[in-house]
Design a protein around this motif. Structure first.
Motif, short mmCIF file in Angstrom:
data_model
loop_
_atom_site.label_atom_id
_atom_site.label_comp_id
_atom_site.label_asym_id
_atom_site.label_seq_id
_atom_site.Cartn_x
_atom_site.Cartn_y
_atom_site.Cartn_z
N PRO A 1 0.83 -1.20 0.00
CA PRO A 1 0.00 0.00 0.00
C PRO A 1 0.86 1.26 0.00
O PRO A 1 1.97 1.27 0.56
CB PRO A 1 -0.81 -0.13 1.29
N ASP A 2 0.37 2.31 -0.64
CA ASP A 2 1.12 3.56 -0.74
C ASP A 2 0.73 4.48 0.41
O ASP A 2 -0.45 4.79 0.62
CB ASP A 2 0.81 4.26 -2.06
N ALA A 3 1.74 4.93 1.16
CA ALA A 3 1.51 5.89 2.22
C ALA A 3 1.37 7.28 1.63
O ALA A 3 1.83 7.55 0.52
CB ALA A 3 2.68 5.85 3.21
N PRO A 4 0.73 8.20 2.35
CA PRO A 4 0.68 9.58 1.87
C PRO A 4 2.08 10.21 1.90
O PRO A 4 2.97 9.74 2.61
CB PRO A 4 -0.26 10.27 2.86
N VAL A 5 2.25 11.26 1.13
CA VAL A 5 3.51 12.01 1.11
C VAL A 5 3.20 13.46 1.41
O VAL A 5 2.38 14.09 0.71
CB VAL A 5 4.22 11.89 -0.26
N LEU A 6 3.81 14.01 2.46
CA LEU A 6 3.59 15.40 2.82
C LEU A 6 4.40 16.29 1.88
O LEU A 6 5.63 16.23 1.84
CB LEU A 6 4.01 15.63 4.28
N THR B 1 0.00 13.86 -0.88
CA THR B 1 -0.56 12.93 -1.86
C THR B 1 -1.45 11.93 -1.13
O THR B 1 -1.24 11.65 0.06
CB THR B 1 0.55 12.17 -2.60
N PRO B 2 -2.47 11.36 -1.80
CA PRO B 2 -3.35 10.42 -1.11
C PRO B 2 -2.68 9.08 -0.86
O PRO B 2 -1.75 8.69 -1.56
CB PRO B 2 -4.52 10.29 -2.08
N ALA B 3 -3.18 8.39 0.16
CA ALA B 3 -2.75 7.01 0.41
C ALA B 3 -3.55 6.08 -0.49
O ALA B 3 -4.67 6.40 -0.90
CB ALA B 3 -2.97 6.64 1.87
N ASP B 4 -2.97 4.93 -0.81
CA ASP B 4 -3.65 3.92 -1.62
C ASP B 4 -3.57 2.59 -0.88
O ASP B 4 -2.51 1.98 -0.79
CB ASP B 4 -3.00 3.81 -3.00
N PHE B 5 -4.71 2.15 -0.33
CA PHE B 5 -4.75 0.91 0.41
C PHE B 5 -5.05 -0.30 -0.48
O PHE B 5 -5.12 -1.42 0.00
CB PHE B 5 -5.80 0.99 1.52
N VAL C 1 10.09 21.47 15.03
CA VAL C 1 8.90 20.63 15.17
C VAL C 1 8.83 19.72 13.95
O VAL C 1 9.11 20.15 12.83
CB VAL C 1 7.62 21.47 15.29
N VAL C 2 8.46 18.46 14.18
CA VAL C 2 8.40 17.47 13.10
C VAL C 2 6.95 17.11 12.84
O VAL C 2 6.16 16.91 13.77
CB VAL C 2 9.21 16.22 13.47
N PHE C 3 6.58 17.04 11.55
CA PHE C 3 5.20 16.78 11.16
C PHE C 3 5.15 15.53 10.27
O PHE C 3 6.10 15.20 9.56
CB PHE C 3 4.63 17.97 10.38
N ARG C 4 3.99 14.86 10.30
CA ARG C 4 3.72 13.75 9.41
C ARG C 4 2.22 13.67 9.16
O ARG C 4 1.44 14.32 9.86
CB ARG C 4 4.22 12.43 10.00
N VAL C 5 1.83 12.84 8.20
CA VAL C 5 0.41 12.63 7.90
C VAL C 5 0.08 11.16 8.15
O VAL C 5 0.77 10.27 7.64
CB VAL C 5 0.06 13.00 6.45
N ASN D 1 -9.97 1.92 8.89
CA ASN D 1 -10.77 1.35 9.97
C ASN D 1 -9.84 0.57 10.89
O ASN D 1 -8.68 0.33 10.55
CB ASN D 1 -11.92 0.49 9.44
N PRO D 2 -10.31 0.18 12.09
CA PRO D 2 -9.41 -0.49 13.04
C PRO D 2 -8.81 -1.80 12.56
O PRO D 2 -7.82 -2.27 13.12
CB PRO D 2 -10.32 -0.72 14.26
N ASN D 3 -9.40 -2.41 11.51
CA ASN D 3 -8.89 -3.70 11.02
C ASN D 3 -7.79 -3.55 9.98
O ASN D 3 -7.24 -4.55 9.51
CB ASN D 3 -10.04 -4.52 10.43
N VAL D 4 -7.49 -2.30 9.61
CA VAL D 4 -6.47 -2.05 8.59
C VAL D 4 -5.38 -1.17 9.20
O VAL D 4 -5.68 -0.15 9.83
CB VAL D 4 -7.07 -1.35 7.35
N GLU D 5 -4.15 -1.57 9.03
CA GLU D 5 -3.03 -0.84 9.62
C GLU D 5 -2.93 0.57 9.03
O GLU D 5 -3.05 0.77 7.82
CB GLU D 5 -1.72 -1.60 9.37
N ASN D 6 -2.72 1.55 9.91
CA ASN D 6 -2.54 2.93 9.46
C ASN D 6 -1.27 3.05 8.63
O ASN D 6 -0.31 2.31 8.82
CB ASN D 6 -2.46 3.88 10.65
N ARG D 7 -1.27 4.02 7.73
CA ARG D 7 -0.08 4.33 6.93
C ARG D 7 0.36 5.75 7.28
O ARG D 7 -0.47 6.64 7.48
CB ARG D 7 -0.37 4.23 5.43
N TYR D 8 1.69 5.96 7.36
CA TYR D 8 2.24 7.25 7.77
C TYR D 8 3.19 7.78 6.70
O TYR D 8 3.97 7.02 6.12
CB TYR D 8 3.00 7.13 9.08
#
Length: 346
Positions: free
Chosen positions: A32-37, A62-66, A122-126, A131-138
């Protein structure tokens, strides 16, 4: 033949029931593609100005792609020195850009502990979540220099009308705050009489109010009144509007103790409740001597004043009463993270 059909139908029902009890299996992309800030860019400086408080800051990504169709929630997060174990959510959105007012962003920074007018890293990320059954992407983190401006913090709040204060939702003193602006509100409620009932309101009115129809620790819109029962005292209250839950902490009955007080060092003299100001108070004759604030006649819960600055410290130094006479004492719990007091001779 009828018996065979019945058995087949029974097996189908059993299979359907079993399927309903199992969690839905979601097939996602193996990579899966994580977002890019994209903006702000690493190394940039954000110099916030109070004169531009109503302008906005855009976090573009950029959008994430699950790998499957789903509504994605994006959260811009920040941390100091890249320590995302102590992360703070800045703003949520359902797509790029995530937009936040300068004033609101500045408040998040001050709450995080940044010193106004100083350039700090300060460090930022997206974070992308489905949903809780799918791992978050950073996204990869982006380091910025940020300069906040001095401003009085206005924490989000909820109102606590109840029998203890005349069921007045407009009382700005009977409130608790969300110090991290994260939907979790904590503070103290003093219920020393009446029915013990109260509610949680999102506004200084009755338009959006919560009770508990269980009672089971779950907040219900327009629900039955919350109730501490007949064990009156001061309670720590936690309200979480993210999962619509609440917790009422252990009862404490606060008083004063010491050789300056009527009960000496053995017995607490209970404080009373000012329902309009939401403070514990007492007018009493004191001796020249020393005193402390104590709960439940238990030295495990006592406050003194180490700095003689009107701010109470757990297990702090005794408070000196230099002259005998009638005094008005106030113990104030309203400021988040601080308990203050006044001791005035009448």
């Amino acid at each position: 033949m009828k018996t065979i059909y019945n058995k087949l139908w029974y097996m189908i029902l059993i299979g359907m029931a079993a399927a309903c009890t199992e969690e839905e299996i979601v097939t996602i992309s193996a990579t899966p593609d994580a977002p890019v800030l994209l903006s702000p860019t690493s190394g940039a400086t954000l110099n916030l100005d109070q004169e531009n408080a109503d302008e906005v800051i855009n976090f573009e990504f950029t959008p994430a792609d699950f790998g499957f169709q789903a509504a994605v929630t994006y959260t811009v997060q920040m941390a100091l020195e890249g320590n995302f174990e102590e992360v703070t959510d800045v703003v949520n959105s359902f797509g790029s850009p995530a937009i936040i007012r300068v004033a609101d962003f500045n408040e998040r920074l001050i709450q995080k502990g940044l010193t106004p007018n100083d350039a700090e890293n300060v460090v930022f990320r997206v974070r992308a979540s489905v949903n809780p059954n799918v791992e978050n992407r950073y996204s990869e983190s982006v380091a910025l220099q940020v300069i906040a401006f001095a401003a009085e913090l206005q924490f989000p709040r909820v109102y606590l009308p109840g029998d203890y204060q005349g069921w007045d939702p407009t009382n700005e003193n009977t409130i608790i705050y969300s110090e991290n602006s994260d939907g979790v509100y904590e503070g103290f409620v003093h219920i020393l009489g009446g029915s013990g009932e109260f509610k949680v309101n999102e506004t200084p009115g009755w338009e959006v109010n919560y009770g508990d129809n269980g009672p089971d620790g779950t907040l219900d819109p327009d629900g039955a009144n919350l109730n501490v029962g007949d064990t009156f005292g001061t309670f720590r209250l936690k309200v979480d509007l993210n999962d619509m839950s609440y917790e009422i902490g252990t009862r404490r009955v606060w008083g004063i103790v010491g050789d300056a007080t009527p009960g000496g060092w053995d017995t607490d003299t209970p404080l009373e409740f000012d329902s309009q100001e939401n403070v514990l108070t007492l007018t009493v004759e004191l001796n020249a001597g020393e005193m402390k604030f104590r709960a439940n006649n238990d030295w495990g819960f006592n406050y003194g004043d180490d700095g003689t600055n009107g701010v109470l410290d757990a297990d702090g130094a005794n408070i000196v009463v230099s002259e005998a006479g009638a005094y008005t004492i106030v113990m104030d719990w309203k400021v988040p993270g601080q308990i203050s007091y006044t001791l005035e001779k009448n």
